[in-house]
Design a protein around this motif. Structure first.
Motif, short mmCIF file in Angstrom:
data_model
loop_
_atom_site.label_atom_id
_atom_site.label_comp_id
_atom_site.label_asym_id
_atom_site.label_seq_id
_atom_site.Cartn_x
_atom_site.Cartn_y
_atom_site.Cartn_z
N UNK A 157 0.84 -1.21 0.00
CA UNK A 157 0.00 0.00 0.00
C UNK A 157 0.87 1.25 0.00
N UNK A 158 1.91 1.28 0.85
CA UNK A 158 2.77 2.46 0.91
C UNK A 158 3.51 2.67 -0.41
N UNK A 159 3.94 1.58 -1.04
CA UNK A 159 4.65 1.72 -2.31
C UNK A 159 3.74 2.27 -3.40
N UNK A 160 2.47 1.86 -3.39
CA UNK A 160 1.56 2.33 -4.43
C UNK A 160 1.02 3.72 -4.16
N UNK A 161 1.54 4.39 -3.14
CA UNK A 161 1.27 5.81 -2.97
C UNK A 161 2.32 6.65 -3.70
N UNK A 162 3.36 6.00 -4.16
CA UNK A 162 4.45 6.67 -4.86
C UNK A 162 4.24 6.52 -6.37
N UNK A 163 4.01 7.62 -7.10
CA UNK A 163 3.74 7.51 -8.54
C UNK A 163 4.93 7.03 -9.35
N UNK A 164 6.13 7.05 -8.78
CA UNK A 164 7.29 6.51 -9.49
C UNK A 164 7.32 4.99 -9.43
N UNK A 165 6.47 4.40 -8.60
CA UNK A 165 6.33 2.94 -8.54
C UNK A 165 5.20 2.56 -9.48
N UNK A 166 5.56 1.94 -10.60
CA UNK A 166 4.57 1.66 -11.64
C UNK A 166 3.70 0.45 -11.32
N UNK A 167 4.26 -0.53 -10.62
CA UNK A 167 3.52 -1.78 -10.41
C UNK A 167 4.14 -2.54 -9.25
N UNK A 168 3.32 -3.12 -8.39
CA UNK A 168 3.78 -3.92 -7.25
C UNK A 168 2.92 -5.17 -7.14
N UNK A 169 3.55 -6.31 -6.87
CA UNK A 169 2.79 -7.55 -6.66
C UNK A 169 3.50 -8.43 -5.64
N UNK A 170 2.74 -9.23 -4.90
CA UNK A 170 3.36 -10.23 -4.02
C UNK A 170 4.20 -11.20 -4.85
N UNK A 171 5.33 -11.62 -4.33
CA UNK A 171 6.21 -12.52 -5.07
C UNK A 171 7.01 -13.38 -4.09
N UNK A 204 4.23 13.14 -11.05
CA UNK A 204 5.69 13.13 -10.98
C UNK A 204 6.32 14.39 -11.57
N UNK A 205 5.57 15.11 -12.41
CA UNK A 205 6.10 16.33 -13.03
C UNK A 205 5.75 17.53 -12.15
N UNK A 206 6.70 18.43 -11.98
CA UNK A 206 6.47 19.64 -11.20
C UNK A 206 5.42 20.52 -11.89
N UNK A 207 4.61 21.20 -11.10
CA UNK A 207 3.52 22.00 -11.65
C UNK A 207 4.02 23.11 -12.58
N UNK A 208 5.25 23.58 -12.36
CA UNK A 208 5.78 24.62 -13.24
C UNK A 208 6.45 24.05 -14.49
N UNK A 209 6.41 22.70 -14.62
CA UNK A 209 6.97 22.05 -15.80
C UNK A 209 8.48 22.03 -15.85
N UNK A 210 9.15 22.37 -14.73
CA UNK A 210 10.60 22.50 -14.73
C UNK A 210 11.34 21.17 -14.60
N UNK A 211 10.63 20.09 -14.49
CA UNK A 211 11.27 18.78 -14.36
C UNK A 211 10.47 17.87 -13.44
N UNK A 212 11.14 16.84 -12.92
CA UNK A 212 10.46 15.86 -12.09
C UNK A 212 10.60 16.19 -10.60
N UNK A 213 9.59 15.76 -9.86
CA UNK A 213 9.69 15.79 -8.41
C UNK A 213 10.66 14.70 -7.98
N UNK A 214 11.02 14.73 -6.71
CA UNK A 214 11.96 13.74 -6.20
C UNK A 214 11.24 12.42 -5.92
N UNK A 215 11.94 11.30 -6.21
CA UNK A 215 11.37 9.98 -5.91
C UNK A 215 11.29 9.76 -4.41
N UNK A 216 11.91 10.64 -3.62
CA UNK A 216 11.91 10.52 -2.15
C UNK A 216 10.82 11.35 -1.50
N UNK A 217 10.01 12.05 -2.30
CA UNK A 217 8.96 12.90 -1.75
C UNK A 217 7.78 12.10 -1.24
N UNK A 218 7.64 10.87 -1.67
CA UNK A 218 6.39 10.15 -1.44
C UNK A 218 6.55 9.06 -0.39
#
Length: 305
Positions: free
Chosen positions: A82-96, A291-305
């Motif tokens: 659940x925590x991983x799927x709150x991060x938009x940089x995580x495209x897909x998660x499954x039990x394995x 994942x994109x900053x609102x001002x279009x200047x690039x990506x947010x940090x993968x550590x923000x989420x």
């Protein structure tokens, strides 16, 4: 509504592959079909069992794709997932379960944030490994772009990824743009090589398991040997390959492992759990606009989420 008729679903998928964004009337006219028959089939299946989605070359916008495996205790799999799927940089998660018991994940990382992957994954588990993965066959192209577009393009990419058949009028309303401007934006994504195609995707309720294998060398005969299965191949540049076979839980798991083990060095079984599908689907709806900053200047940090 009952189970879909496979022949009708496959027929509709083929029609939409040829005419991904055309109106039903235009499709019926060009294919010589009865419009009302096509519409009944479309209304029955589209948005429920099949959709048309935009396919992007994320390398052009500076995103790298990684396959990660995390060791997670069984009682914490849902919580961590659940925590991983709150991060938009995580495209897909499954039990394995296999060479790593816990979770498998696909993550997208901006080219300039590669050094943050360990810190990101360590927030979910102390036991993890990850591999950059590229399409097979590997072209060797290691040129990654960056995000250079206005924020509205991220919103547009989300809309087209979820449903490429969304009417231009609705997209224009969502973006606060005119129809000609939206068409210009879509064409620009094509010209930049970001938008590759529009492809029909069938909701797969048959394959709810997969055997994933990692190997240093690829025996290409495996592609012919298991041609009757749905199989994908990825490349770990300079390190090896990943092969994944999809199958039904009704099939014998032990047999699958024995069949595929001779072609790979390590094996892991992924379970496509309905709860995780819901979490993944919810997380994927607005990935680019998150994942994109609102001002279009690039990506947010993968550590923000």
């Amino acid at each position: 509504m009952g189970e879909p008729a496979i022949n009708e679903l496959e027929f509709l998928a083929e029609i939409l592959r040829k005419h991904p964004t055309d109106s039903l009337r235009k499709i019926a006219e060009e294919e010589g079909m009865d419009y009302y028959r096509l519409k009944r089939m479309y209304d029955r299946y589209y948005g429920k069992y099949i959709s048309v989605n935009a396919m992007y070359n994320i390398r052009v916008i500076g995103l790298r794709s990684y396959l990660a495996f995390l060791g997670v205790p069984s009682e914490r799999i849902l919580e961590v997932g659940y925590r991983m799927t709150q991060n938009p940089f995580v495209a897909y998660v499954n039990p394995a379960f296999g060479f790593k018991n816990g979770l498998s994940a696909i993550i997208y990382v901006p080219d300039d944030q590669r050094d943050d992957i360990d810190e990101m994954l360590s927030r979910y588990s102390d036991d993890y490994e990850y591999h950059e993965v590229r399409a097979y066959p590997y072209s060797g192209d290691d040129n990654f772009g960056e995000w250079t577009l206005a924020y509205e393009y991220a919103v547009l990419m989300d809309i087209l990824k979820v449903d490429a058949r969304t009417p231009v009028t609705k997209i224009a309303e969502r973006l606060g743009k005119t129809r000609p401007t939206v068409k210009f934006m879509i064409n620009r994504l094509r010209e930049m090589g970001i938008l590759i195609s529009f492809e029909p995707t069938v909701d797969n309720n048959v394959h709810d398991r997969s055997v994933l294998g990692i190997t240093e060398t690829l025996d290409e005969s495996v592609l012919e040997r298991f041609r009757e299965y749905e199989i994908t191949v990825g490349v770990f540049p300079g390190r090896g390959y990943v092969l994944e076979w999809f199958f039904s839980s009704k099939e014998d798991l032990g047999t699958k492992i024995l069949e595929f083990s001779s072609y790979v060095d390590r094996i892991l079984i992924s379970y496509f759990d309905p709860t995780f599908k819901e979490l993944n689907d919810r997380n994927s709806i607005n990935v680019y606009s998150r994942i994109v900053k609102k001002d279009g200047s690039g990506y947010r940090s993968i550590l923000e989420f």
